[in-house]
Design an enzyme around this catalytic site. Structure first.
Site, PDB file in Angstrom:
ATOM      1  CG  PHE A 224      36.986  17.784  18.036  1.00 42.09           C
ATOM      2  CD1 PHE A 224      37.693  18.886  18.573  1.00 42.09           C
ATOM      3  CD2 PHE A 224      35.659  17.132  18.137  1.00 42.09           C
ATOM      4  CE1 PHE A 224      36.390  18.733  20.365  1.00 42.09           C
ATOM      5  CE2 PHE A 224      34.832  17.261  19.085  1.00 42.09           C
ATOM      6  CZ  PHE A 224      35.622  18.395  20.683  1.00 42.09           C
TER       7      PHE A 224
ATOM      8  CD  GLU B  74      36.828   7.578  25.217  1.00 38.03           C
ATOM      9  OE1 GLU B  74      36.288   6.747  25.897  1.00 38.03           O
ATOM     10  OE2 GLU B  74      37.141   8.796  25.472  1.00 38.03           O
TER      11      GLU B  74
ATOM     12  CB  ALA C 207      31.951   7.006  24.997  1.00 36.03           C
TER      13      ALA C 207
ATOM     14  CB  SER D 234      25.153   8.801  19.970  1.00 33.08           C
ATOM     15  OG  SER D 234      25.259   8.583  18.962  1.00 33.08           O
TER      16      SER D 234
ATOM     17  CD  GLN E 234       1.532  14.291 -14.912  1.00 33.19           C
ATOM     18  OE1 GLN E 234       2.043  13.259 -14.102  1.00 33.19           O
ATOM     19  NE2 GLN E 234       1.064  15.129 -15.451  1.00 33.19           N
TER      20      GLN E 234
ATOM     21  CD  GLN F 293      14.539   3.774  -8.998  1.00 37.92           C
ATOM     22  OE1 GLN F 293      16.331   3.033  -8.484  1.00 37.92           O
ATOM     23  NE2 GLN F 293      14.875   2.820  -9.756  1.00 37.92           N
TER      24      GLN F 293
ATOM     25  CD  GLU G 250      29.969  17.149  12.994  1.00 34.76           C
ATOM     26  OE1 GLU G 250      29.914  17.895  14.607  1.00 34.76           O
ATOM     27  OE2 GLU G 250      30.960  17.582  12.905  1.00 34.76           O
ATOM     28  N   GLY G 251      26.284  13.375  15.739  1.00 40.18           N
ATOM     29  CA  GLY G 251      25.082  13.257  15.999  1.00 40.18           C
ATOM     30  C   GLY G 251      24.741  12.609  14.978  1.00 40.18           C
TER      31      GLY G 251
ATOM     32  CB  SER H  18      18.718  10.841  11.555  1.00 39.23           C
ATOM     33  OG  SER H  18      19.188  11.096  10.674  1.00 39.23           O
TER      34      SER H  18
END
Length: 407
Positions: free
Chosen positions: A127, A131, A134, A136, A302, A360, A387-388, A390
């Site tokens: 797919f 670009e 181009a 987002s 802990q 860590q 794919e976009g 955050s």
């Protein structure tokens, strides 16, 4: 319409165990090698094809699972195995979703089988949307498709980038501009059949993570495809463009074909991130139980135990968001609060956080390639980007919630 449920049925559980077995027995032993080689793991894909895991039939069954959880479950288990190999196995699915989302029944029946091939002759799909200028910003897309009425062909010119399987796929699905005046609303998707003149692979990218997945530029130089390769057909395109022009005059927003593909795939991408996070968490949990320091396992502290508690909580929360969005999409419920973007946003952030915490907990060992969490951390980094990003997911969510064109 299936009700939303958190329990998989017996058939789904059997499929999950089957995929998990392949991930554990075939993918994981090969993961480090193909990460180092940075090549498409053809032998692993072929093994997946032999058992029916890489096939049109399998993905169709999961795609049409009435609960919506089939694809999410599949993605999580495969990417628990290894993200790079996993993306090589499922990369074709994004191209297939592009055809399913925008194509006619005839186009779906003709082209999707050619993206997979069979166990003796494995094929790939790609797919191609992003670009160089181009990503987002889809409104900045420059690849053009011009209709040649005399020959009933579309002529494509431009360069695509960050294309999974780009240049090595048998079938490429290319998003191009057909009406520049409409911006992102003037886009359409095209099938470029195998062996079409003018399509070539540009730069192959050497990546930080998901190295076993082929990512490259795709160059389109006077690529001619038959009129029937326009997904949805010209009559439908003309009608859509006419509506878009009318809505543009009235100020109404309208979605484009590429965005429809991304919206449909975001929960699945979130499920991939959940799989990576879960894998890293399990390595860290096992290490913390067995690593002895100052006369006791480090999980007795802990500082370590609370990290693991947070990691598991975040993973489960991410899965719930993915499952909700997957069920909503299957049930035809609109994403009124951008639930698809929520699932991808949170799962991607969790994958980065959890894999870093796993490193860590393992200390110096986590930083070496003797343990897989270093690779998992590199693989996870892409899930806040592709794919976009955050930031784009937050923009989509904020716009959806506010109804305002936030920039």
């Amino acid at each position: 319409m299936a009700e939303f449920a958190l329990d998989l049925d017996d058939e789904q559980k059997a499929v999950r165990e089957w995929i998990h077995g392949f991930a554990a027995d075939v993918m994981r032993p090969a993961a480090a090698e193909w990460d180092e080689r940075e090549e498409t793991p053809w032998p692993v894909i072929q093994e997946a094809a032999k058992i029916g895991l890489y096939s049109l039939d399998f993905y169709a069954q999961q795609y049409f699972d009435p609960t919506g959880l089939g694809i999410a479950m599949t993605m999580e288990e495969l990417f628990w195995g290894d993200a790079g190999i996993g993306l090589s196995i499922v990369g074709t699915a994004l191209a297939a979703v592009g055809v399913l989302a925008n194509g006619t029944e005839e186009q779906v029946g003709t082209w999707i089988p050619q993206m997979y091939g069979d166990a003796d002759d494995v094929k790939l799909g790609a797919f191609c949307s992003s670009e160089p200028d181009a990503g987002s910003d889809v409104s900045a897309m420059r690849t053009r498709a011009v209709y040649d009425q005399a020959t009933d062909e579309w002529v494509l010119n431009g360069t695509k980038t960050w294309a999974t399987n780009g240049g090595i796929a048998n079938v490429h699905v290319v998003v191009a501009v057909v009406d520049p005046e409409l911006g992102s609303k003037g886009h359409a998707s095209f099938i470029v059949p195998p062996g079409t003149n003018g399509l070539s692979q540009g730069q192959k990218f050497k990546k930080h993570g998901i190295r076993a997945s082929h990512t490259a530029e795709v160059v389109l130089d006077d690529v001619r495809v038959p009129g029937g390769c326009l997904l949805g057909g010209k009559e439908k395109l003309d009608e859509r463009l006419a509506r878009a022009r009318e809505r543009a005059r009235s100020g109404e927003r309208v979605k484009n074909a590429a965005m429809a593909t991304f919206e449909a795939s975001r929960p699945a991408v979130g499920a991939q991130a959940v799989g990576i996070a879960r894998a890293a968490y399990e390595v860290a949990l096992d290490y913390a139980r067995n690593r002895v320091q100052f006369g006791r396992p480090i999980i007795d502290n802990q500082g370590v135990a609370f990290q693991l508690a947070d990691m598991r909580t975040q993973i489960d929360a991410a899965r719930l968001l993915v499952w909700r969005a997957s069920w909503m999409a299957s049930a035809g419920k609109p994403f009124t609060a951008a639930e698809g973007s929520m699932s991808k946003l949170y799962a991607g952030e969790v994958a980065k956080t959890v894999t870093a915490q796993a490193m860590q907990i393992l200390g110096g060992n986590g930083y070496t390639r003797e343990y897989p969490v270093e690779r998992m951390h590199r693989d996870a980094a892409i899930y806040t980007i592709f794919e976009g990003t955050s930031e784009i997911q937050r923009l989509v969510i904020a716009r959806t919630l506010s109804g305002m064109p936030i920039r």
